[in-house]
Design an enzyme around this catalytic site. Structure first.
Site, PDB file in Angstrom:
ATOM      1  N   ASP A 187      33.667   1.093   2.812  1.00  0.00           N
ATOM      2  CA  ASP A 187      34.089   0.284   3.954  1.00  0.00           C
ATOM      3  C   ASP A 187      35.106  -0.743   3.459  1.00  0.00           C
ATOM      4  OD1 ASP A 187      34.256  -0.835   6.449  1.00  0.00           O
ATOM      5  OD2 ASP A 187      32.222  -1.652   6.489  1.00  0.00           O
TER       6      ASP A 187
ATOM      7  N   ASP B  65      39.156   2.642   8.456  1.00  0.00           N
ATOM      8  CA  ASP B  65      38.751   1.801   7.325  1.00  0.00           C
ATOM      9  C   ASP B  65      37.392   2.129   6.733  1.00  0.00           C
ATOM     10  OD1 ASP B  65      37.388   0.938   9.555  1.00  0.00           O
ATOM     11  OD2 ASP B  65      37.544  -1.182   9.066  1.00  0.00           O
ATOM     12  N   GLU B  66      36.759   3.229   7.139  1.00  0.00           N
ATOM     13  CA  GLU B  66      35.478   3.564   6.526  1.00  0.00           C
ATOM     14  C   GLU B  66      35.244   5.067   6.552  1.00  0.00           C
ATOM     15  OE1 GLU B  66      31.869   2.420   8.598  1.00  0.00           O
ATOM     16  OE2 GLU B  66      33.017   2.033  10.437  1.00  0.00           O
TER      17      GLU B  66
END
Length: 358
Positions: free
Chosen positions: A13, A107-108
């Site tokens: 993350d 983003d993860e």
């Protein structure tokens, strides 16, 4: 749990991703409370730097609220093309370690490194090396959670933020869950948490004390899921190239809308955004959903599923407008509208729907 059954899952993350990219690219913003979004009356925070989070600023917060909580807050407009480019860089790093990558957003992502391409002996070493490469190649930090399933890896990645990692080994999984408030469980929203609390279930230990029958009686199909996670069990595999389930777009009006013409102009614009994505990706869906948020923040949705798929922009307009017209007359102003398409052709018979259903 036998050693043979143990998988090695990493949840990576990025730390305050959008805001961190902005601070990286503009040194004047470093160390300052920053929000990605628009500071207008109807604006919403898309992301907040850690400096802003210290004042209680969070993503999805109305901009006016954020500015009250942090008077020195700096707003910068989002640059999604830049965030997407950085996300591609990060995914290329992941691919050097495993082909089993399941992106959740820009983003993860989940990574299954049970057998990693670098031959590293532990998932912890693999996560450390991935995070070091992300920092070296993008000048951004990432946090990681490492465990034997996706549910626990996701929880673990929040434990050492920012720029850290945390391991939950198999022998600690059930105990880790037992000590955690149910409101912290990924996938348990405020409404479900409130219902669990009303039943006397406040922690993972409370949840584990319930029978499967009791949980199914109160939560239907989700009961079996709650029963499993209370014991640290989650058999979901990491799914590379997970098919997208929907595409949507929404807008917040500068002023509350009451007049049908103004509301429908917003609906058409959002439908056009969705149609552009459908055409670009050659993905056409059978279900159209319209979202409406009123001035009092009450949200309603209206959906319609057609036979086959919605095959033209005009058809998407037609269905979207018929759905929003079902809420007329408007007595409370509308502040936001959205349009989404789901149930893509891979989930249907692939036929095209070109005309109004009977």
């Amino acid at each position: 749990m036998s050693d043979i059954a143990v998988r090695k899952i990493i949840h990576v993350d990025m730390d305050a991703f959008y805001a961190s990219v902005e601070q990286r690219d503009n040194p004047e913003l470093r160390g300052k409370p920053l929000a990605v979004g628009h500071g207008a009356k109807r604006g919403v925070v898309a992301a907040a730097s850690y400096e802003a989070r210290a004042f209680g600023v969070r993503s999805a917060m109305p901009s006016t609220t954020a500015m009250r909580q942090c008077p020195d807050l700096i707003f910068v407009p989002p640059r999604f093309e830049v965030y997407r480019a950085v996300s591609r860089q990060i995914r290329e790093i992941f691919a050097a370690y495993t082909p089993l990558i399941e992106p959740l957003s820009l983003d993860e992502a989940y990574l299954d490194v049970t057998e990693n391409l670098r031959g590293l002996p532990t998932a912890s070493e693999t996560a450390s090396e991935i995070r070091a490469r992300i920092l070296a190649e993008t000048n951004l930090t990432a946090s990681a959670g490492i465990s034997y399933n996706k549910f626990l890896a996701k929880l673990a990645s929040d434990m050492r933020k920012p720029n850290g990692q945390f391991v939950i080994p198999p022998q600690r999984g059930a105990d880790f869950i037992a000590s955690l408030p149910v409101k912290k469980f990924h996938g348990v929203g405020p409404v479900t948490a409130e219902k669990l609390n009303a039943l006397g279930i406040h922690t993972g230990a409370d949840l584990r004390a319930q029978s499967l029958e009791f949980l199914e009686q109160n939560f239907g199909k989700s009961g079996a899921w709650y029963y499993a996670i209370a014991r640290g069990e989650d058999d979901r595999p990491v799914e590379p190239n997970r098919p997208r389930k929907s595409s949507g777009s929404e807008t917040t009006f500068a002023e509350d809308r009451f007049h049908p013409a103004e509301i429908e102009a917003g609906i058409r614009e959002m439908a056009d955004d969705v149609w552009a994505w459908c055409e670009k990706n050659q993905s056409f869906g059978a279900t159209v959903t319209v979202k409406i948020k009123y001035a009092d923040f009450r949200i309603i949705t209206r959906s319609r599923t057609v036979s086959g798929t919605v095959a033209t922009r005009e058809r998407l307009h037609e269905i979207s407008l018929s759905l929003v017209r079902s809420v007329y007359p408007v007595t409370t102003g509308i502040r936001l509208v959205g349009v989404a398409v789901s149930k893509f052709a891979s989930d249907t018979d692939g036929q095209l729907d070109l005309a109004l259903d009977a």
